[in-house]
Design a protein around this motif. Structure first.
Motif, PDB file in Angstrom:
ATOM      1  N   UNK A  51       1.810  19.164 -53.415  1.00 49.13           N
ATOM      2  CA  UNK A  51       3.314  19.231 -53.413  1.00 49.13           C
ATOM      3  C   UNK A  51       3.689  20.129 -52.351  1.00 49.13           C
ATOM      4  N   UNK A  52       5.084  20.128 -52.360  1.00 46.62           N
ATOM      5  CA  UNK A  52       5.714  20.781 -51.391  1.00 46.62           C
ATOM      6  C   UNK A  52       5.534  22.227 -51.553  1.00 46.62           C
ATOM      7  N   UNK A  53       5.151  22.721 -52.742  1.00 50.94           N
ATOM      8  CA  UNK A  53       4.912  24.242 -52.983  1.00 50.94           C
ATOM      9  C   UNK A  53       3.743  24.472 -52.688  1.00 50.94           C
ATOM     10  N   UNK A  54       2.962  23.484 -52.299  1.00 48.47           N
ATOM     11  CA  UNK A  54       1.326  23.985 -52.122  1.00 48.47           C
ATOM     12  C   UNK A  54       0.529  23.579 -53.179  1.00 48.47           C
ATOM     13  N   UNK A  55       0.967  23.356 -54.197  1.00 50.38           N
ATOM     14  CA  UNK A  55       0.194  23.329 -55.340  1.00 50.38           C
ATOM     15  C   UNK A  55      -0.507  21.829 -55.434  1.00 50.38           C
ATOM     16  N   UNK A  56      -1.430  21.782 -55.854  1.00 54.69           N
ATOM     17  CA  UNK A  56      -2.272  20.561 -55.895  1.00 54.69           C
ATOM     18  C   UNK A  56      -2.098  19.774 -57.327  1.00 54.69           C
ATOM     19  N   UNK A  57      -1.838  18.444 -57.334  1.00 56.88           N
ATOM     20  CA  UNK A  57      -2.020  17.707 -58.844  1.00 56.88           C
ATOM     21  C   UNK A  57      -2.848  16.346 -58.544  1.00 56.88           C
ATOM     22  N   UNK A  58      -3.211  16.010 -59.751  1.00 49.12           N
ATOM     23  CA  UNK A  58      -3.862  14.463 -59.788  1.00 49.12           C
ATOM     24  C   UNK A  58      -2.593  13.408 -59.848  1.00 49.12           C
ATOM     25  N   UNK A  59      -2.718  12.555 -59.050  1.00 45.82           N
ATOM     26  CA  UNK A  59      -1.745  11.511 -59.397  1.00 45.82           C
ATOM     27  C   UNK A  59      -2.675  10.293 -59.756  1.00 45.82           C
ATOM     28  N   UNK A  60      -2.000   9.304 -60.607  1.00 47.87           N
ATOM     29  CA  UNK A  60      -2.807   7.941 -60.788  1.00 47.87           C
ATOM     30  C   UNK A  60      -1.929   7.276 -59.861  1.00 47.87           C
ATOM     31  N   UNK A  61      -2.738   6.139 -59.352  1.00 49.54           N
ATOM     32  CA  UNK A  61      -2.250   5.258 -58.514  1.00 49.54           C
ATOM     33  C   UNK A  61      -2.436   3.842 -58.706  1.00 49.54           C
ATOM     34  N   UNK A  62      -1.468   3.273 -58.583  1.00 50.32           N
ATOM     35  CA  UNK A  62      -1.465   1.644 -59.278  1.00 50.32           C
ATOM     36  C   UNK A  62      -1.062   0.817 -57.935  1.00 50.32           C
ATOM     37  N   UNK A  63      -1.315  -0.525 -58.157  1.00 49.64           N
ATOM     38  CA  UNK A  63      -1.248  -1.514 -56.947  1.00 49.64           C
ATOM     39  C   UNK A  63       0.109  -2.014 -57.390  1.00 49.64           C
ATOM     40  N   UNK A  64       0.992  -2.688 -56.176  1.00 55.83           N
ATOM     41  CA  UNK A  64       2.235  -3.220 -56.408  1.00 55.83           C
ATOM     42  C   UNK A  64       2.557  -4.177 -55.105  1.00 55.83           C
ATOM     43  N   UNK A  65       3.049  -4.910 -55.533  1.00 55.77           N
ATOM     44  CA  UNK A  65       3.817  -5.965 -54.083  1.00 55.77           C
ATOM     45  C   UNK A  65       5.211  -5.670 -54.080  1.00 55.77           C
ATOM     46  N   UNK A  66       5.655  -5.349 -52.819  1.00 55.82           N
ATOM     47  CA  UNK A  66       7.002  -5.104 -52.433  1.00 55.82           C
ATOM     48  C   UNK A  66       7.544  -5.934 -51.320  1.00 55.82           C
ATOM     49  N   UNK A  67       8.831  -6.218 -51.042  1.00 59.18           N
ATOM     50  CA  UNK A  67       9.397  -6.650 -50.172  1.00 59.18           C
ATOM     51  C   UNK A  67       9.876  -5.667 -49.329  1.00 59.18           C
ATOM     52  N   UNK A  68       9.112  -5.874 -47.988  1.00 57.83           N
ATOM     53  CA  UNK A  68       9.390  -4.641 -47.060  1.00 57.83           C
ATOM     54  C   UNK A  68       9.838  -5.559 -45.795  1.00 57.83           C
ATOM     55  N   UNK A  69      10.801  -5.478 -45.151  1.00 51.81           N
ATOM     56  CA  UNK A  69      11.310  -5.820 -43.959  1.00 51.81           C
ATOM     57  C   UNK A  69      11.201  -7.493 -43.995  1.00 51.81           C
ATOM     58  N   UNK A  70      11.490  -7.959 -45.310  1.00 50.98           N
ATOM     59  CA  UNK A  70      11.625  -9.432 -45.527  1.00 50.98           C
ATOM     60  C   UNK A  70       9.986 -10.114 -45.733  1.00 50.98           C
TER      61      UNK A  70
END
Length: 123
Positions: free
Chosen positions: A62-81
């Motif tokens: 994180x911005x304050x230098x602390x570390x965290x565990x994140x859960x990551x998922x898969x998704x579809x986005x519309x990006x630049x069409x």
């Protein structure tokens, strides 16, 4: 080319369509965060409502230098069409667009309330 606006909190906001791969998408307002190196973060409530599939866990700083565990998922986005498959990080914060999604694009922000946000592919 994609467009957004700077809100009253001086945050650069864009609308992004996101959903489960192959299913309809919803549109969310996301803050552009150049300090966020991944693609997109969403609150767990949105991830759950979309039924995004879990992908893996990752450690983030994180911005304050602390570390965290994140859960990551898969998704579809519309990006630049175009449809694009990306990682989505579960977060307690408002949706964020990170540098992973912005990579290969030019970002311009008129940094006043109501200013225009422009994102265009680099040539």
């Amino acid at each position: 080319m994609m467009f957004g606006v700077v809100n009253n909190n001086c945050e650069a906001i864009i609308k992004i369509a996101v959903g489960r791969i192959g299913l309809p998408k919803i549109t969310v307002d996301a803050v552009i965060d150049t300090g966020f190196t991944s693609f997109l973060s969403l609150p767990l409530s949105i991830i759950t409502s979309l039924g995004l599939p879990w992908h893996y866990r990752d450690i983030g700083t994180l911005g304050d230098g602390s570390e965290v565990i994140f859960e990551v998922y898969k998704a579809s986005v519309i990006w630049d069409g175009q449809n694009k498959i990306i990682d989505v990080v579960a977060s307690d914060a408002d949706p964020l667009v990170g540098m992973g999604l912005l990579y290969g694009f030019k970002l311009q922000i008129e940094t006043v309330e109501g200013g225009t946000v422009t994102i265009e592919a680099l040539k």
